[in-house]
Design a protein around this motif. Structure first.
Motif, PDB file in Angstrom:
ATOM      1  N   GLN A   1      36.867  24.892  62.301  1.00 24.05           N
ATOM      2  CA  GLN A   1      35.453  25.179  61.941  1.00 24.05           C
ATOM      3  C   GLN A   1      34.821  24.388  61.579  1.00 24.05           C
TER       4      GLN A   1
ATOM      5  N   PHE B   1      32.007  23.572  64.066  1.00 25.76           N
ATOM      6  CA  PHE B   1      31.022  24.992  64.276  1.00 25.76           C
ATOM      7  C   PHE B   1      30.030  24.677  63.815  1.00 25.76           C
ATOM      8  N   LYS B   2      29.868  23.776  62.843  1.00 31.31           N
ATOM      9  CA  LYS B   2      28.390  23.916  61.512  1.00 31.31           C
ATOM     10  C   LYS B   2      27.724  23.223  62.276  1.00 31.31           C
TER      11      LYS B   2
ATOM     12  N   THR C   1      25.661  22.348  66.007  1.00 32.74           N
ATOM     13  CA  THR C   1      26.635  21.995  65.663  1.00 32.74           C
ATOM     14  C   THR C   1      27.077  21.014  65.642  1.00 32.74           C
TER      15      THR C   1
END
Length: 76
Positions: free
Chosen positions: A4, A7-8, A19
């Motif tokens: 995850q 996707f930051k 991202t």
């Protein structure tokens, strides 16, 4: 690191990416006669829409036979 995190958003100096997903340059051979067309635009548009934060577009060559060994590569 969990997936995850890819996707930051990411920032390094003045570079801000939505991202951490980066697409490496790959020759697609979608440019007949060395000229990119709507197929190339759509290809990169789909990747950006899918969340790629940074796209390094494919390589190019100068318009000389000795500069390129592959068909349909963009040329200057």
């Amino acid at each position: 690191m969990p997936v995850q995190a890819l996707f930051k958003p990411f920032q390094l100096g003045a570079l801000e990416l939505p991202t951490r997903v980066v697409m490496a340059p790959m020759t697609r051979s979608f440019s007949p006669g060395g000229v990119p067309n709507s197929k190339v635009i759509e290809y990169y548009r789909r990747r950006a829409a899918a969340g790629v934060g940074l796209i390094i577009t494919e390589g190019t060559t100068v318009g000389h036979q000795a500069a390129n060994g592959y068909p349909n590569v963009p040329q200057f």
